[in-house]
Design an enzyme around this catalytic site. Sequence first.
Site, PDB file in Angstrom:
ATOM      1  N   CYS A   2      45.373  45.857  46.011  1.00  0.00           N
ATOM      2  CA  CYS A   2      45.843  45.974  47.156  1.00  0.00           C
ATOM      3  C   CYS A   2      45.615  45.484  48.536  1.00  0.00           C
ATOM      4  CB  CYS A   2      46.712  46.992  47.567  1.00  0.00           C
ATOM      5  SG  CYS A   2      47.587  47.467  46.212  1.00  0.00           S
ATOM      6  N   ARG A  27      45.098  39.134  47.395  1.00  0.00           N
ATOM      7  CA  ARG A  27      44.958  41.127  46.910  1.00  0.00           C
ATOM      8  C   ARG A  27      46.464  41.204  46.330  1.00  0.00           C
ATOM      9  NH1 ARG A  27      39.778  44.114  48.189  1.00  0.00           N
ATOM     10  NH2 ARG A  27      40.804  45.008  46.699  1.00  0.00           N
ATOM     11  N   TRP A  74      49.828  45.351  44.845  1.00  0.00           N
ATOM     12  CA  TRP A  74      49.746  44.737  43.932  1.00  0.00           C
ATOM     13  C   TRP A  74      50.593  45.879  43.078  1.00  0.00           C
ATOM     14  CZ3 TRP A  74      47.499  45.439  38.990  1.00  0.00           C
ATOM     15  CH2 TRP A  74      47.473  44.142  38.454  1.00  0.00           C
ATOM     16  N   ASN A 100      44.877  51.959  48.237  1.00  0.00           N
ATOM     17  CA  ASN A 100      44.789  50.683  47.093  1.00  0.00           C
ATOM     18  C   ASN A 100      43.956  51.781  46.094  1.00  0.00           C
ATOM     19  OD1 ASN A 100      43.832  49.245  45.664  1.00  0.00           O
ATOM     20  ND2 ASN A 100      42.147  47.867  47.304  1.00  0.00           N
ATOM     21  N   GLY A 101      44.058  51.865  45.022  1.00  0.00           N
ATOM     22  CA  GLY A 101      43.622  52.586  43.914  1.00  0.00           C
ATOM     23  C   GLY A 101      44.743  53.247  43.071  1.00  0.00           C
ATOM     24  N   GLU A 487      37.605  28.322  30.283  1.00  0.00           N
ATOM     25  CA  GLU A 487      38.036  28.475  31.649  1.00  0.00           C
ATOM     26  C   GLU A 487      39.085  27.420  31.956  1.00  0.00           C
ATOM     27  OE1 GLU A 487      37.194  30.588  33.791  1.00  0.00           O
ATOM     28  OE2 GLU A 487      37.850  29.203  35.441  1.00  0.00           O
ATOM     29  N   LYS A 491      42.029  28.826  33.756  1.00  0.00           N
ATOM     30  CA  LYS A 491      43.129  27.893  34.460  1.00  0.00           C
ATOM     31  C   LYS A 491      44.679  27.704  34.602  1.00  0.00           C
ATOM     32  CE  LYS A 491      40.497  28.857  37.341  1.00  0.00           C
ATOM     33  NZ  LYS A 491      39.808  29.769  37.504  1.00  0.00           N
ATOM     34  N   GLU A 494      46.727  30.625  34.434  1.00  0.00           N
ATOM     35  CA  GLU A 494      47.119  31.095  35.588  1.00  0.00           C
ATOM     36  C   GLU A 494      47.724  30.621  36.739  1.00  0.00           C
ATOM     37  OE1 GLU A 494      43.118  33.501  37.235  1.00  0.00           O
ATOM     38  OE2 GLU A 494      42.633  31.044  36.443  1.00  0.00           O
ATOM     39  N   HIS A 510      39.747  26.915  10.237  1.00  0.00           N
ATOM     40  CA  HIS A 510      39.683  27.956   9.311  1.00  0.00           C
ATOM     41  C   HIS A 510      41.988  28.773   9.947  1.00  0.00           C
ATOM     42  CE1 HIS A 510      36.530  27.591   8.181  1.00  0.00           C
ATOM     43  NE2 HIS A 510      35.898  27.500   9.458  1.00  0.00           N
ATOM     44  N   LYS A 609      43.758  38.692  43.180  1.00  0.00           N
ATOM     45  CA  LYS A 609      42.247  38.285  43.122  1.00  0.00           C
ATOM     46  C   LYS A 609      41.330  38.906  42.675  1.00  0.00           C
ATOM     47  CE  LYS A 609      38.998  35.116  44.676  1.00  0.00           C
ATOM     48  NZ  LYS A 609      39.361  34.035  43.741  1.00  0.00           N
TER      49      LYS A 609
HETATM   50  C1  G6P Z   1      40.978  38.391  38.492  1.00  0.00           C
HETATM   51  C2  G6P Z   1      41.194  37.241  39.051  1.00  0.00           C
HETATM   52  C3  G6P Z   1      39.965  36.281  38.534  1.00  0.00           C
HETATM   53  C4  G6P Z   1      38.530  36.713  38.144  1.00  0.00           C
HETATM   54  C5  G6P Z   1      38.395  37.982  37.886  1.00  0.00           C
HETATM   55  C6  G6P Z   1      37.362  38.736  38.237  1.00  0.00           C
HETATM   56  O1  G6P Z   1      41.809  37.910  36.944  1.00  0.00           O
HETATM   57  O2  G6P Z   1      42.711  36.819  39.372  1.00  0.00           O
HETATM   58  O3  G6P Z   1      40.058  34.754  38.567  1.00  0.00           O
HETATM   59  O4  G6P Z   1      37.937  35.758  37.729  1.00  0.00           O
HETATM   60  O5  G6P Z   1      39.392  39.273  37.891  1.00  0.00           O
HETATM   61  O6  G6P Z   1      37.086  38.908  39.450  1.00  0.00           O
HETATM   62  P1  G6P Z   1      35.800  38.857  39.858  1.00  0.00           P
HETATM   63  O7  G6P Z   1      36.026  38.662  41.025  1.00  0.00           O
HETATM   64  O8  G6P Z   1      35.361  40.561  39.915  1.00  0.00           O
HETATM   65  O9  G6P Z   1      35.069  37.528  39.612  1.00  0.00           O
END
Ligand code: G6P
Length: 614
Positions: A2, A27, A74, A100-101, A487, A491, A494, A510, A609
Amino acid sequence: MCGIVGYVGSRDAAPILLNGLRRLEYRGYDSAGIAVFDGQRIQIRRAVGKLQGLIDQVAREPVHGHIGIGHTRWATHGEPSVRNAHPHLSQNGQVVVVHNGIVENFLALKDELQAEGFTFRSDTDTEVIVHLIERYLEGHGMGIVEATRRALKHLRGSNAIVVLAATEPDKLVTARLGNAGGITLGFGQDEMFVASDLPAILEHTRQVAFLEPGQMAVVTREGAQVLSLDGEPIPYEITTVPWDPVAAEKGEYRHFMLKEIHEQVRGLTDTIAGRIEPSAARVRFLHLEATPEFARRIPKIFITACGTAYHSGLVGKFYFERLARIPTEVVIASEFRYMDPIVPEGAVVLAISQSGETADTLAAMEEGRRKGATLWAIVNVIGSQAMRMADGYISMQVGPEISVASTKAYTATLADLYMLALYLAELRGTLSEAQRRQLIQDLLTLPDLVGETLQREDQYAAIARRFVRAQNMFYLGRGINMPTAYEGALKLKEIAYVHAEGYPAGEMKHGPIALLDENFPVLALAPRDPWYEKMISQVEQSRARGAPTLAVATDGDDRAASLADAVLWVPETPWLLSPVTSVIPLQLFAYHIATERGLDVDQPRNLAKSVTVE
Ligand code: G6P
């Protein structure tokens, strides 16, 4: 998770809070709300969904006052809804809280408070905090600072809060318990700001202080007093943040993600500059130093991270093992402390985190600390918890990353890992000066190569349009570009909500190959690296099973051109750095599929994020 913001000063609070929330929306965007003291009482506005809903509501029902708090959510406890949106008001209407938490013992506290006669109006864990504060305020005749301090003593878990009380409308009380969610204090001229993250306050001030876990602060327009949870004053430092507020604006770009993808040339240039001494074939970091004795004795490096940062760690393993000859294990941060890691004496735990606030990554660092490791970190957000916990850190030079899907932080981290491996190689004597010089020369070409790759966006976009209806995709890689496959697939998941699996190419036979048919495109990472031949044969095999094939391949590669249905061309890149240029078409491919599908690229559903809860 959040986002939190607070203001006290002489200006109208609501627009400042809304603007701050706008910059924190990454966030969480399940709901948003603000509370402002209007001179008589606390006024609350809350709306479910994205921030615009709240902005519209405030436009319909304006609130005016010089002190207030705001929140973008969130959801963890309780569905996204207005009743669960923050701020949460106490029963007597005198106290309001944003949080937050996770209050881990909230069920027990809720029972206790209900037994005392408190009525709960939401499903959130946050509500226990505000009732606890009211209990001390009313029942024990305390001021808001003392009542908050007492209330905090009951909470278990990692939590960050900001409190506003109608009874003392000249101050905000804020606190940070544990690692989840930082609290930043911003110092203005006769006004003060509180926020979970820097972007919320950067346009007003760059003079900031950060709360440590276990600290609280009383914030008035004149300044802040930081206290321990026992009420003892604690001295603190005010730092000046170098970030340019404009960096957190979208500018001419349609989305932050696109802007951040294009910022990778600058990000890499800034990352390399200042660390490299090409004439001496040396790498130096400002905040991470090791002696040759220490470096020579490192028996093992654990890299720990989540999401995209984890993928960068998988490439880092290559660098540390190949260049510095240090055995390296890459562990998903949420697993690290449960695997009871065997941490030999002299080992390093290297955490990678854009935000520096990811709860699982911080917990992995703590585990490393408990087991006696030296803690290093690669982080972007200045003053973040990971940065402060680490014995040594490398600060990414990419400016704020706003888009939920990480891009520029990924490529900058790859460059940081490469340089760290070179640094360790020098200290350990595992590479000759000539070898290091060559590897540094290679690195210096990288920003230009990335610039050249980005110029091909239109080609990548055209290919994306051809695959816009794909429901499933495999991303295959091998060796140093296996993480690139992971990666690229992440993407696509996501932001485009396409089921995409990153898979080690050699494992296809396999089992997974059984999935292939004409509706299951396969994207092969086949730049010129030592696994090129194997990857080309992978394209052949996928084709033989009728799957549409895509390849990331190097300019002039006729075999790739004749085999694959579509080629995402990249310029010839020194192979150790090919994960950097190869990931760029994949970032853009995912971006264009998502925008073609009309999706919200910067704020994909269900994500946040920085994930500051476990
Ligand atoms: C979330 C984000 C990802 C990110 C991950 C780690 O899941 O959506 O994009 O890679 O957190 O975040 P950090 O801030 O620790 O790199």
